[in-house]
Design an enzyme around this catalytic site. Structure first.
Site, PDB file in Angstrom:
ATOM      1  N   ASP A  17      14.242  32.331  29.501  1.00 44.71           N
ATOM      2  CA  ASP A  17      14.477  33.244  27.771  1.00 44.71           C
ATOM      3  C   ASP A  17      16.476  32.558  27.781  1.00 44.71           C
ATOM      4  OD1 ASP A  17      14.000  35.751  26.523  1.00 44.71           O
ATOM      5  OD2 ASP A  17      16.983  34.984  26.637  1.00 44.71           O
ATOM      6  N   ASN A  43      20.601  32.400  16.005  1.00 44.15           N
ATOM      7  CA  ASN A  43      19.444  32.587  14.490  1.00 44.15           C
ATOM      8  C   ASN A  43      20.578  32.902  13.675  1.00 44.15           C
ATOM      9  OD1 ASN A  43      16.109  31.271  14.758  1.00 44.15           O
ATOM     10  ND2 ASN A  43      15.879  33.315  16.311  1.00 44.15           N
ATOM     11  N   HIS A  74      16.900  29.642  10.789  1.00 46.31           N
ATOM     12  CA  HIS A  74      16.108  30.602  11.807  1.00 46.31           C
ATOM     13  C   HIS A  74      15.415  28.534  12.127  1.00 46.31           C
ATOM     14  CE1 HIS A  74      14.973  34.007  12.002  1.00 46.31           C
ATOM     15  NE2 HIS A  74      14.905  34.222  10.984  1.00 46.31           N
ATOM     16  N   ASP A 110      14.765  27.440  15.444  1.00 47.73           N
ATOM     17  CA  ASP A 110      13.884  26.148  16.002  1.00 47.73           C
ATOM     18  C   ASP A 110      13.977  24.806  16.822  1.00 47.73           C
ATOM     19  OD1 ASP A 110      11.751  28.110  14.704  1.00 47.73           O
ATOM     20  OD2 ASP A 110      11.865  27.319  12.575  1.00 47.73           O
ATOM     21  N   ASP A 124      11.417  32.991  22.039  1.00 47.54           N
ATOM     22  CA  ASP A 124      12.682  33.041  23.054  1.00 47.54           C
ATOM     23  C   ASP A 124      12.147  32.010  24.119  1.00 47.54           C
ATOM     24  OD1 ASP A 124      13.717  34.890  23.237  1.00 47.54           O
ATOM     25  OD2 ASP A 124      15.564  34.364  23.356  1.00 47.54           O
ATOM     26  N   ARG A 143      16.348  22.157  37.907  1.00 52.89           N
ATOM     27  CA  ARG A 143      15.826  20.977  37.186  1.00 52.89           C
ATOM     28  C   ARG A 143      16.175  21.306  35.155  1.00 52.89           C
ATOM     29  NH1 ARG A 143      12.422  19.265  40.874  1.00 52.89           N
ATOM     30  NH2 ARG A 143      10.994  19.465  39.965  1.00 52.89           N
TER      31      ARG A 143
END
Length: 358
Positions: free
Chosen positions: A223, A231, A236, A240, A266, A287
């Site tokens: 998350d 946002n 937005h 994105d 997300d 990683r």
């Protein structure tokens, strides 16, 4: 001597039309009993009418074959080309030299190199010729990306099978559209990763394999930290861009056998199969954390987007839903510890009012 046949039209009495007439002339000038020519003639109106109807039928058949978008080939019982249309030659890129031989074996030898699985095609042809009554519906895939549907039926005269009819239809565009729709149904349009449906399907199958004793697996639930703020502050389009970058980071870290997906908003998931030790999944999470830490430039702004990762491992009797829920709980534990880190699921992790994300 053999007679000489001459066909001509005789004028009807009164000049109204003609009558098709055939003369058979035999030279008997060397025969001492005749010393002349013997000529016999007869009205061939019925035969001429039948021949005209046959020519009309053949012309209609030829026009129909040439007008179709399918490639048509008719082969006799000995593997010789009885008939074919131009579309057949075009579809298979057959040169005139091959067509002139009218031999199916020669044509197959030429076209087999165009196919992805030529042995399967040749075996199918042999199978159909060994069972002369059989019909077939197959799909041929070419090395250059073309896809043909192949239909084959026996050719009959009365009750006897005298050959075989092959019909080839180019379905390349249809197959491309079907593949595109299938891809869109299982992939996220923004990131190109698999979507929730694909991830759940892969996870269910992986758990089933684990139950049969095939290896171990882990689920990573990711998350983005503070994504709502990104946002709200930058819009937005910036959000994105962040999601796209996170997806690229995951793909760059995962193994080829792993499945990465955007499973909502997300949130991302990674299915890690065939792990020899839990440490492999933990190293993957580390990683990904390293790959997503560098700031991202969006327009004139520099955005720092980190992720929190929950890790859950398989166990006796565990279901795919439980695995995902466990990884989700571990992810919230990582967020509670400040984010930008990973946490492994522990049995003591409980929430009273949280519903699993998926």
């Amino acid at each position: 001597m053999a007679p000489v046949t001459v066909t001509l039209d005789l004028l009807r009495q009164g000049g109204r039309g003609t009558v098709p007439f055939e003369l058979a002339i035999v030279n008997l000038t060397d025969d001492p009993t005749v010393r002349g020519y013997v000529v016999s003639g007869h009205d061939v109106t019925s035969r001429a009418h039948a021949e005209l109807e046959l020519r009309k039928t053949l012309s209609l058949l030829t026009a129909t074959l040439e007008a179709t978008a399918d490639g048509i080939l008719v082969v006799d019982a000995d593997g010789r080309f009885e008939s074919f249309n131009r579309r057949f030659a075009e579809m298979w890129h057959l040169p005139t030299s091959i067509l002139a031989k009218r031999d199916e074996a020669t044509a197959i030898a030429f076209v087999r190199d165009q196919l992805i699985r030529p042995e399967a095609f040749v075996a199918r042809v042999d199978e159909l010729y060994s069972d002369t009554e059989a019909d077939s519906h197959d799909v041929l895939e070419f090395k250059d990306g073309r896809v043909f549907e192949l239909l084959s039926k026996p050719q009959r005269v009365g009750d006897a099978v005298v050959g075989r009819v092959w019909s080839f239809r180019d379905v390349t565009e249809r197959k491309r559209l079907e593949d595109q729709l299938s891809y869109q149904a299982l992939h996220d349009s923004l990131t190109g990763l698999g979507n929730r449906a694909l991830f759940q399907d892969r996870l269910q199958h992986a758990v089933a394999r684990i139950e049969r004793g095939h290896g171990r697996l882990a689920v990573l639930f990711l998350d983005v930290d503070n994504f709502k703020a990104i946002n709200d502050w930058l819009g937005h389009s910036a959000g994105d861009a962040v999601l796209h970058t996170i997806a690229e980071g995951i793909v760059g870290c995962q193994r080829r056998a792993d499945t990465a997906a955007r499973i909502g908003g997300d949130e991302f998931g990674v299915l890690v199969e065939q792990i020899g030790h839990p440490g492999e999944a933990i190293k993957l999470a580390e990683r990904i954390l390293m790959a997503t830490r560098p700031p991202l430039t969006v327009g004139a702004n520099e955005v720092s987007a980190t992720v929190s990762i929950g890790i859950a491992f398989d166990g006796p009797g565990i279901t795919s839903d439980q695995l995902l829920c466990n990884a989700d709980l571990a992810m919230y534990a990582a967020k509670a510890r400040g984010g930008n880190r990973h946490a492994e699921f522990e049995g003591k992790m409980h929430v009273s009012d949280r519903v699993p994300v998926i």
